[in-house]
Design a protein around this motif. Structure first.
Motif, PDB file in Angstrom:
ATOM      1  N   LYS A  78       0.881  -1.173   0.000  1.00  0.00           N
ATOM      2  CA  LYS A  78       0.000   0.000   0.000  1.00  0.00           C
ATOM      3  C   LYS A  78       0.915   1.218   0.000  1.00  0.00           C
ATOM      4  O   LYS A  78       1.720   1.379   0.908  1.00  0.00           O
ATOM      5  N   VAL A  79       0.777   2.039  -1.048  1.00  0.00           N
ATOM      6  CA  VAL A  79       1.643   3.206  -1.197  1.00  0.00           C
ATOM      7  C   VAL A  79       0.776   4.449  -1.377  1.00  0.00           C
ATOM      8  O   VAL A  79      -0.406   4.358  -1.706  1.00  0.00           O
ATOM      9  N   SER A  80       1.373   5.615  -1.147  1.00  0.00           N
ATOM     10  CA  SER A  80       0.623   6.862  -1.342  1.00  0.00           C
ATOM     11  C   SER A  80       1.578   7.969  -1.781  1.00  0.00           C
ATOM     12  O   SER A  80       2.788   7.883  -1.594  1.00  0.00           O
ATOM     13  N   THR A  81       0.991   8.997  -2.365  1.00  0.00           N
ATOM     14  CA  THR A  81       1.744  10.170  -2.782  1.00  0.00           C
ATOM     15  C   THR A  81       0.857  11.396  -2.614  1.00  0.00           C
ATOM     16  O   THR A  81      -0.370  11.288  -2.584  1.00  0.00           O
ATOM     17  N   ASP A  82       1.508  12.542  -2.495  1.00  0.00           N
ATOM     18  CA  ASP A  82       0.787  13.808  -2.378  1.00  0.00           C
ATOM     19  C   ASP A  82       0.939  14.600  -3.664  1.00  0.00           C
ATOM     20  O   ASP A  82       2.031  14.714  -4.210  1.00  0.00           O
ATOM     21  N   GLY A 100     -11.136   7.841  -7.651  1.00  0.00           N
ATOM     22  CA  GLY A 100     -10.145   6.975  -8.269  1.00  0.00           C
ATOM     23  C   GLY A 100     -10.792   6.143  -9.362  1.00  0.00           C
ATOM     24  O   GLY A 100     -12.005   5.919  -9.352  1.00  0.00           O
ATOM     25  N   SER A 101      -9.983   5.670 -10.310  1.00  0.00           N
ATOM     26  CA  SER A 101     -10.514   4.884 -11.414  1.00  0.00           C
ATOM     27  C   SER A 101     -10.957   3.489 -10.972  1.00  0.00           C
ATOM     28  O   SER A 101     -11.650   2.803 -11.707  1.00  0.00           O
ATOM     29  N   CYS A 102     -10.570   3.076  -9.779  1.00  0.00           N
ATOM     30  CA  CYS A 102     -11.067   1.820  -9.208  1.00  0.00           C
ATOM     31  C   CYS A 102     -10.980   1.924  -7.685  1.00  0.00           C
ATOM     32  O   CYS A 102     -10.432   2.885  -7.158  1.00  0.00           O
ATOM     33  N   GLY A 103     -11.485   0.917  -7.005  1.00  0.00           N
ATOM     34  CA  GLY A 103     -11.493   0.934  -5.541  1.00  0.00           C
ATOM     35  C   GLY A 103     -10.118   0.868  -4.907  1.00  0.00           C
ATOM     36  O   GLY A 103      -9.957   1.191  -3.733  1.00  0.00           O
ATOM     37  N   CYS A 104      -9.105   0.494  -5.686  1.00  0.00           N
ATOM     38  CA  CYS A 104      -7.745   0.386  -5.145  1.00  0.00           C
ATOM     39  C   CYS A 104      -7.054   1.750  -5.084  1.00  0.00           C
ATOM     40  O   CYS A 104      -5.993   1.876  -4.491  1.00  0.00           O
ATOM     41  N   THR A 105      -7.638   2.761  -5.706  1.00  0.00           N
ATOM     42  CA  THR A 105      -7.052   4.095  -5.753  1.00  0.00           C
ATOM     43  C   THR A 105      -7.975   5.047  -5.006  1.00  0.00           C
ATOM     44  O   THR A 105      -9.098   5.293  -5.445  1.00  0.00           O
ATOM     45  N   VAL A 106      -7.505   5.568  -3.875  1.00  0.00           N
ATOM     46  CA  VAL A 106      -8.361   6.379  -3.007  1.00  0.00           C
ATOM     47  C   VAL A 106      -7.757   7.763  -2.795  1.00  0.00           C
ATOM     48  O   VAL A 106      -6.677   7.890  -2.214  1.00  0.00           O
ATOM     49  N   SER A 125      -3.839   7.295  -2.327  1.00  0.00           N
ATOM     50  CA  SER A 125      -3.352   6.016  -1.820  1.00  0.00           C
ATOM     51  C   SER A 125      -3.707   4.920  -2.824  1.00  0.00           C
ATOM     52  O   SER A 125      -4.781   4.926  -3.420  1.00  0.00           O
ATOM     53  N   PHE A 126      -2.767   3.989  -2.991  1.00  0.00           N
ATOM     54  CA  PHE A 126      -2.953   2.893  -3.938  1.00  0.00           C
ATOM     55  C   PHE A 126      -2.659   1.578  -3.243  1.00  0.00           C
ATOM     56  O   PHE A 126      -1.622   1.419  -2.606  1.00  0.00           O
TER      57      PHE A 126
END
Length: 164
Positions: A78-82, A100-106, A125-126
């Motif tokens: 699980k990774v994230s960026t600002d 997000g384009s899917c539930g994995c991208t928040v 967050s991905f």
């Protein structure tokens, strides 16, 4: 005789198909009207209708980056960026949603107005669980800019761990 029968069947299918489509559109409109009457904040338009402000001034989102590559990560990470941005426009920036384009991208976004000259952050967050290989995802931001939306991109190369 057989030709007449085929034409009748074809005409009946055409009528049924057209009738079903009209009914579905009406059902969707009734559902959206019902939801918007009960909870106006729950209705989100996918195609923003940018209205010209009375004073003619718009907000503008200027990002430091609009794309982020996480590089190679392991499946399940699980990774994230600002994504940092500044309102370089002449009006308050209001973000109505970020998806997000899917539930994995928040995405997480500011819920308050960003005044001209102020900055803000959208954290994305991905979750790579169940993904593999090169992956590209997007975040669509609906806001009150002249364009009405902004799209951010994230990329990753997801390696599946060996099961040895």
């Amino acid at each position: 005789m057989k030709m007449k029968f085929n034409l009748v069947v074809l005409a009946a299918l055409l009528v049924l198909t057209t009738a079903c489509k009209k009914e579905n559109v009406n059902d969707k409109e009734v559902l959206l009207d019902t939801i918007s009457a009960q909870r106006p904040e729950a209705v989100e338009t996918t195609t923003p209708t940018a209205q010209v402000p009375a004073d003619g001034k718009y907000s503008t989102m200027t990002f430091q980056k609009e794309e982020h590559d996480f590089g190679t990560i392991k499946q399940g990470d699980k990774v994230s960026t600002d994504f940092q941005f500044k309102n370089t426009g002449e009006a308050d920036l209001i973000i109505t949603s970020a998806r997000g384009s899917c539930g994995c991208t928040v995405p997480e976004y500011p819920k308050t107005a960003i005044k001209p000259g102020e900055t803000g952050t959208i954290k994305v967050s991905f979750d790579s669980k169940g993904k593999q290989g090169k992956t590209n995802k997007t975040v669509t931001i609906l806001c009150n800019t002249k364009e009405g939306n902004k799209i951010l991109n994230i990329h990753a190369n997801i390696e599946v761990p060996n099961k040895n």
